[in-house]
Design a protein around this motif. Structure first.
Motif, mmCIF file in Angstrom:
data_model
loop_
_atom_site.group_PDB
_atom_site.id
_atom_site.type_symbol
_atom_site.label_atom_id
_atom_site.label_comp_id
_atom_site.label_asym_id
_atom_site.label_seq_id
_atom_site.Cartn_x
_atom_site.Cartn_y
_atom_site.Cartn_z
ATOM 1 N N UNK A 148 0.847 -1.182 0.000
ATOM 2 C CA UNK A 148 0.000 0.000 0.000
ATOM 3 C C UNK A 148 0.891 1.243 0.000
ATOM 4 N N UNK A 149 0.884 2.012 -1.095
ATOM 5 C CA UNK A 149 1.699 3.239 -1.105
ATOM 6 C C UNK A 149 1.148 4.249 -0.112
ATOM 7 N N UNK A 150 2.021 5.100 0.379
ATOM 8 C CA UNK A 150 1.614 6.130 1.341
ATOM 9 C C UNK A 150 1.867 7.502 0.731
ATOM 10 N N UNK A 151 0.909 8.390 0.885
ATOM 11 C CA UNK A 151 1.035 9.752 0.380
ATOM 12 C C UNK A 151 0.796 10.719 1.527
ATOM 13 N N UNK A 152 1.769 11.595 1.743
ATOM 14 C CA UNK A 152 1.649 12.604 2.785
ATOM 15 C C UNK A 152 1.268 13.936 2.161
ATOM 16 N N UNK A 153 0.572 14.753 2.942
ATOM 17 C CA UNK A 153 0.211 16.092 2.515
ATOM 18 C C UNK A 153 0.840 17.103 3.466
ATOM 19 N N UNK A 154 1.470 18.124 2.891
ATOM 20 C CA UNK A 154 2.117 19.168 3.679
ATOM 21 C C UNK A 154 1.630 20.522 3.174
ATOM 22 N N UNK A 155 1.149 21.373 4.084
ATOM 23 C CA UNK A 155 0.622 22.690 3.721
ATOM 24 C C UNK A 155 1.648 23.773 4.031
ATOM 25 N N UNK A 156 1.909 24.643 3.043
ATOM 26 C CA UNK A 156 2.821 25.770 3.205
ATOM 27 C C UNK A 156 2.075 27.062 2.896
ATOM 28 N N UNK A 157 2.273 28.078 3.728
ATOM 29 C CA UNK A 157 1.586 29.353 3.512
ATOM 30 C C UNK A 157 2.433 30.335 2.718
ATOM 31 N N UNK A 158 3.394 29.825 1.967
ATOM 32 C CA UNK A 158 4.277 30.674 1.182
ATOM 33 C C UNK A 158 4.679 29.962 -0.105
ATOM 34 N N UNK A 159 5.180 30.742 -1.053
ATOM 35 C CA UNK A 159 5.674 30.166 -2.300
ATOM 36 C C UNK A 159 6.920 29.345 -2.005
ATOM 37 N N UNK A 160 6.997 28.196 -2.624
ATOM 38 C CA UNK A 160 8.108 27.277 -2.401
ATOM 39 C C UNK A 160 8.881 27.103 -3.706
ATOM 40 N N UNK A 161 10.183 27.240 -3.648
ATOM 41 C CA UNK A 161 11.030 27.034 -4.813
ATOM 42 C C UNK A 161 11.964 25.865 -4.536
ATOM 43 N N UNK A 162 11.496 24.665 -4.848
ATOM 44 C CA UNK A 162 12.257 23.471 -4.518
ATOM 45 C C UNK A 162 13.502 23.315 -5.382
ATOM 46 N N UNK A 163 13.507 23.944 -6.558
ATOM 47 C CA UNK A 163 14.659 23.799 -7.444
ATOM 48 C C UNK A 163 15.920 24.387 -6.827
ATOM 49 N N UNK A 164 15.748 25.341 -5.905
ATOM 50 C CA UNK A 164 16.914 25.978 -5.290
ATOM 51 C C UNK A 164 17.287 25.334 -3.961
ATOM 52 N N UNK A 165 16.527 24.323 -3.559
ATOM 53 C CA UNK A 165 16.806 23.639 -2.290
ATOM 54 C C UNK A 165 17.047 22.161 -2.554
ATOM 55 N N UNK A 166 17.869 21.577 -1.751
ATOM 56 C CA UNK A 166 18.152 20.152 -1.873
ATOM 57 C C UNK A 166 17.561 19.417 -0.684
ATOM 58 N N UNK A 167 16.858 18.338 -0.976
ATOM 59 C CA UNK A 167 16.289 17.532 0.099
ATOM 60 C C UNK A 167 17.353 16.679 0.777
ATOM 61 N N UNK A 168 18.510 16.553 0.119
ATOM 62 C CA UNK A 168 19.551 15.712 0.690
ATOM 63 C C UNK A 168 19.035 14.298 0.891
ATOM 64 N N UNK A 169 19.357 13.730 2.040
ATOM 65 C CA UNK A 169 18.847 12.400 2.346
ATOM 66 C C UNK A 169 17.504 12.470 3.063
ATOM 67 N N UNK A 170 17.014 13.676 3.293
ATOM 68 C CA UNK A 170 15.749 13.828 4.014
ATOM 69 C C UNK A 170 14.566 13.648 3.070
ATOM 70 N N UNK A 171 13.440 13.312 3.651
ATOM 71 C CA UNK A 171 12.215 13.213 2.874
ATOM 72 C C UNK A 171 11.748 14.612 2.506
ATOM 73 N N UNK A 172 10.943 14.702 1.442
ATOM 74 C CA UNK A 172 10.453 15.999 0.993
ATOM 75 C C UNK A 172 9.656 16.701 2.081
ATOM 76 N N UNK A 173 8.831 15.955 2.815
ATOM 77 C CA UNK A 173 8.009 16.606 3.833
ATOM 78 C C UNK A 173 8.868 17.214 4.947
ATOM 79 N N UNK A 174 10.042 16.624 5.206
ATOM 80 C CA UNK A 174 10.949 17.203 6.193
ATOM 81 C C UNK A 174 11.531 18.525 5.686
ATOM 82 N N UNK A 175 11.887 18.561 4.390
ATOM 83 C CA UNK A 175 12.422 19.782 3.796
ATOM 84 C C UNK A 175 11.393 20.905 3.859
#
Length: 246
Positions: A148-175
């Motif tokens: 069973x795949x798992x999908x998390x939802x994360x709410x941000x109250x600001x514009x997010x520019x993921x291309x300029x940030x690296x998730x490293x070894x962390x999960x996206x929701x942690x970033x």
């Protein structure tokens, strides 16, 4: 006979036209954008396009606010917006401007989305725009051994520019939580949801935003995620609901 008065395309698609046998074809090219100059301010009252929907929503929200059993300690309603808006997740904003850039979009909500906004303001409810991101994480096996795949939802109250940030070894929701103040909406293993929300409408897929970001596991790779523009409504505890009896 059926006819088309005008048609609009996204700027990043190939345009084309066929020969017109009856009338003279005319092609125009222009760009639409939001402006903060005074000339962009509407000079005429905005027409309410959804009076029936707006009235029904107000009646229902008043009923819920007057219900002492409805989130008595306070909570949140989340509306997935139904229209498309020019939120670009590839545009870089200085970190201090991220929140202002997203919340400024409130002034441009339209149709049924604007109706929700007007009703919430009429009832004195606090609202904010949110980008709700999807994060596909490692799933689990059920009792029958099915994955069973798992999908998390994360709410941000600001514009997010993921291309300029690296998730490293962390999960996206942690970033998103660490760099953009994201709020986890779904619990996962030892991570409990940061806030509990009641979904008033579903998240439509046709207007979701795609974002790319670099990820690093055994080797570097480019991953993608989707974000939905939503309206978060704060519901106060029963004793502080001024609109409950109004």
């Amino acid at each position: 006979n059926p006819h088309v008065a005008y048609i609009a395309f996204y700027s990043d698609v190939e345009h084309g036209g066929n020969a017109c046998q009856v009338r003279i074809p005319c092609h125009g090219h222009y760009n639409l954008y939001f402006s903060t100059t005074p000339s962009a301010t509407p000079t005429t009252p905005t027409v309410n396009e959804h009076p029936i929907v707006e009235s029904a929503l107000e009646v229902e929200l008043r009923r819920l606010l007057a219900d002492l059993t409805f989130v008595p300690q306070g909570g949140h309603l989340m509306f997935g917006l139904r229209h498309q808006y020019p939120v670009d997740l590839d545009t870089y904003y200085p970190r201090r401007d991220n929140k202002a850039a997203l919340q400024a979009m409130v002034a441009y909500l339209k149709g049924s989305d604007a109706a929700i906004l007007r009703v919430c303001r009429e009832l004195g409810l606090k609202i904010s725009l949110q980008l709700v991101f999807e994060d596909e994480v490692e799933g689990y096996r059920d009792e029958q051994g099915r994955y069973k795949p798992a999908k998390l939802l994360v709410a941000c109250d600001q514009v997010v520019n993921l291309a300029s940030d690296s998730a490293g070894d962390s999960a996206l929701f942690d970033l998103l939580r660490e760099c953009y103040g994201g709020k986890l909406l779904t619990s996962y293993e030892d991570d409990k949801a940061d806030i509990d929300v009641l979904w008033a409408t579903r998240l439509p897929k046709f207007n979701r935003l795609k974002a790319m970001y670099p990820a690093y596991g055994n080797e570097a790779s480019l991953q993608h995620t989707y974000a939905h523009l939503c309206l978060l409504v704060d519901i106060g505890e029963v004793a502080k609901r001024e609109t409950a009896s109004s």
